[in-house]
Design an enzyme around this catalytic site. Structure first.
Site, short mmCIF file in Angstrom:
data_model
loop_
_atom_site.label_atom_id
_atom_site.label_comp_id
_atom_site.label_asym_id
_atom_site.label_seq_id
_atom_site.Cartn_x
_atom_site.Cartn_y
_atom_site.Cartn_z
N CYS A 102 64.28 12.55 46.45
CA CYS A 102 65.75 12.17 46.03
C CYS A 102 65.80 11.09 44.71
O CYS A 102 66.46 11.43 44.00
CB CYS A 102 66.49 11.43 47.39
SG CYS A 102 66.29 12.47 48.72
C1 UGA Z 1 66.20 7.44 49.46
C2 UGA Z 1 67.41 6.22 49.66
O1 UGA Z 1 66.87 5.06 50.43
C3 UGA Z 1 68.48 6.78 50.73
O2 UGA Z 1 69.26 6.05 50.87
C4 UGA Z 1 69.00 8.27 50.37
O3 UGA Z 1 69.94 8.82 51.17
C5 UGA Z 1 67.92 9.18 50.13
O4 UGA Z 1 66.95 8.63 49.03
C6 UGA Z 1 68.40 10.59 49.17
O5 UGA Z 1 69.06 10.31 48.37
O6 UGA Z 1 68.40 11.47 50.33
P1 UGA Z 1 64.09 8.08 50.67
O7 UGA Z 1 63.61 8.89 49.59
O8 UGA Z 1 63.99 8.88 51.97
O9 UGA Z 1 65.54 7.37 50.68
O10 UGA Z 1 62.91 7.08 50.82
P2 UGA Z 1 63.22 5.31 50.67
O11 UGA Z 1 62.90 4.66 51.52
O12 UGA Z 1 64.27 4.92 49.84
O13 UGA Z 1 61.70 5.04 49.54
C7 UGA Z 1 61.75 6.18 48.26
C8 UGA Z 1 60.63 5.64 47.69
O14 UGA Z 1 60.76 4.15 47.15
C9 UGA Z 1 58.89 5.41 48.30
O15 UGA Z 1 58.16 6.24 47.41
C10 UGA Z 1 58.96 4.00 48.68
O16 UGA Z 1 57.63 3.72 48.74
C11 UGA Z 1 59.67 3.51 47.50
N1 UGA Z 1 59.83 1.96 47.57
C12 UGA Z 1 60.92 1.65 48.47
C13 UGA Z 1 59.22 1.21 46.86
O17 UGA Z 1 58.19 1.40 46.09
N2 UGA Z 1 59.51 -0.37 47.21
C14 UGA Z 1 60.39 -0.46 48.00
O18 UGA Z 1 60.97 -1.80 48.02
C15 UGA Z 1 61.11 0.29 48.77
#
Ligand code: UGA
Length: 455
Positions: free
Chosen positions: A278
């Site tokens: 996403c």
């Molecule tokens: C993300 C959004 O958080 C959701 O709200 C949204 O619904 C979704 O995309 C979507 O568009 O469908 P998701 O991709 O499942 O959700 O996972 P996240 O928890 O957002 O993590 C995404 C990436 O960011 C991961 O690789 C994670 O490791 C990274 N991340 C996240 C970081 O590197 N640092 C952080 O502090 C948070």
């Protein structure tokens, strides 16, 4: 189990991926009659056997209960599902295309299939677009597809709403049941009210519900993901600066920054960069979308550039640590783009592995859920079946995904098993002083400047 008195009790979910199946299970677990549709016959069979086709905590048990109670079933025939229900959620994927724009073929096909069913139906049906689509898509593309195939008029003969999804993989069930907010884009008042009534009953009035136009709702999704990615790239940029400054540790810095209520601590974890199906895709699509309106979106492009650089930076740290790469083994702990999922899409692990392999290192990976990568370009990647075999004889270990089981590792686990106990903690799961005391000069925490003067 709560049984709702709302008139829209029967729900079709068109597309049974993360969003679709989680939504289906959550509705069914609260007493709604749900039919989830997918063209994948094997997934139809698995869902009907109460087995989720992908790894998502809590989903399997909840799915099994819903199937057993006969409130949820899967079906490959979309039209049949629409004819037997009162409302349909479109939850199919909108993957990115090589130019960054979204591929709308699946949402269009879903709308056409629903439209064909509506042509046969004599009752009001509400169509809700949950798939992520750029502003204007629901009105200018999907409404037309629905009207063309149904020979009906939106607003008059059937309802149309856009309802963006904010769930995260790994916590899909929790996020669906307890969202911070619900956004409803309405084509007309009747449609918005119908969806509002369903969701208000579902959440028992406990979740703020925002109603707006279709295009604003579509944009809320992109704007939210753009902000989240901006926070992550900001944290990574701070990490890269902190890493060069003796005594400065980004995890302390972000803890201090995040307690400001205007900022908040979430999404400030520096790491290997954001991946998944996403965030990268939505950010690229938003850049392209802005460009079509004559705006280059320099901030969003910088967010993407910092993200791209992050995996390269980690691979470089590993290469610096091992010296001449020839034949030396680098252990990667974690492949999935985040913990609690088996999803590899845009996973930083792939970019890091690719770079290390290209430099001539041996790369061996262990992930608790992803057992093997079969995609092209990764033929040389070795897969270990345990943490120990992954670490055995390695000259450097990179923690790429913060799986819970990796957090229990101690310096001794690395010292006793590796050829050279060098650890790059790219997700900051270890306590730096504890590791540095035992692995002097070779315990590198991303964004930790404690070794800056030595490097
Ligand atoms: C993300 C959004 O958080 C959701 O709200 C949204 O619904 C979704 O995309 C979507 O568009 O469908 P998701 O991709 O499942 O959700 O996972 P996240 O928890 O957002 O993590 C995404 C990436 O960011 C991961 O690789 C994670 O490791 C990274 N991340 C996240 C970081 O590197 N640092 C952080 O502090 C948070």
């Amino acid at each position: 189990m709560i049984t709702h008195v709302n008139s829209m009790q029967r729900i079709a979910i068109v597309g049974a991926g993360y969003v679709g199946l989680s939504t289906a299970v959550c509705f069914a677990s609260r007493g709604y009659q749900v039919i989830a549709t997918t063209h994948n016959e094997e997934n139809v069979r698995r869902i009907n056997a109460g087995e989720a086709p992908f790894h998502e905590p809590g989903l399997n048990d909840a799915l099994r209960r819903c199937v057993q109670s006969k409130l949820l079933r899967a079906e490959s025939d979309r039209e049949k599902a629409v004819l037997q229900t009162d409302m349909s959620f479109i939850t199919v994927a909108t993957p990115d295309q090589p130019d960054g724009t979204i591929d709308r073929r699946y949402v269009i096909r879903a709308s056409e299939d629903i439209g064909r069913a509506l042509r046969e139906k004599n009752a009001y049906h509400l169509v809700v677009v949950k798939s992520t689509v750029t502003p204007g898509t629901t009105r200018e593309v999907l409404k037309l597809a629905l009207e063309r195939t149904s020979h009906l008029t939106a607003g008059r003969d059937f309802g149309l709403c856009m309802n963006p999804e904010f769930l995260r993989q790994g916590s899909a069930m929790h996020d669906t049941l307890h969202p911070d907010r619900v956004v409803i884009g309405e084509y007309d008042r009747r449609s918005g009210k119908a969806l509002g009534d369903v969701l208000n009953a579902f959440y028992e009035g406990a979740v703020p519900l925002l109603t707006m136009g279709l295009e604003s709702a579509e944009m809320v999704k992109y704007a939210s993901n753009a902000f989240l990615t901006t926070k992550v790239s900001y944290a990574n940029e701070m990490a890269n600066i902190c890493e060069g400054v003796p005594g400065v540790d980004v995890s302390h810095v972000m803890a201090g920054v995040g307690l400001d209520k205007r900022i908040n601590p979430r999404f400030l974890n520096a790491g290997a960069g954001f991946g998944g199906s996403c965030l990268p895709k939505d950010l690229k699509a938003l850049c392209k979308f802005g460009e079509a309106y004559g705006y280059r979106a320099p901030l969003l492009r910088a967010v993407l550039a910092v993200n791209d650089g992050q995996a390269r930076h980690i691979a470089r740290l590993a290469l610096t640590t091992i010296g001449k790469p020839n034949g030396k083994k680098v252990a990667l702990l974690g492949l999935a783009f985040k913990p609690d999922t088996d999803d590899l899409r845009e996973a930083p692990s792939l970019k890091i592995a690719k770079q290390l392999l290209a430099a001539g290192a041996r790369v061996c990976a262990f992930d608790p859920v992803v057992k093997v990568i079969t995609r092209e370009g990764f033929e040389a990647l070795e897969h270990a079946d345990s943490i120990s075999t992954c670490l055995a004889g390695a000259h450097c270990c990179v923690v790429v995904t913060e799986w819970e089981q990796f957090k229990a590792l101690t310096p001794d686990d690395f010292i006793t098993q590796m050829a050279q106990p060098a650890v790059i903690d790219a997700r900051r799961i270890f306590d730096p002083p504890q590791f540095r005391d035992r692995l002097p000069f070779t315990a590198i925490g991303l964004g930790d400047g404690s070794l800056a003067s030595e490097r």
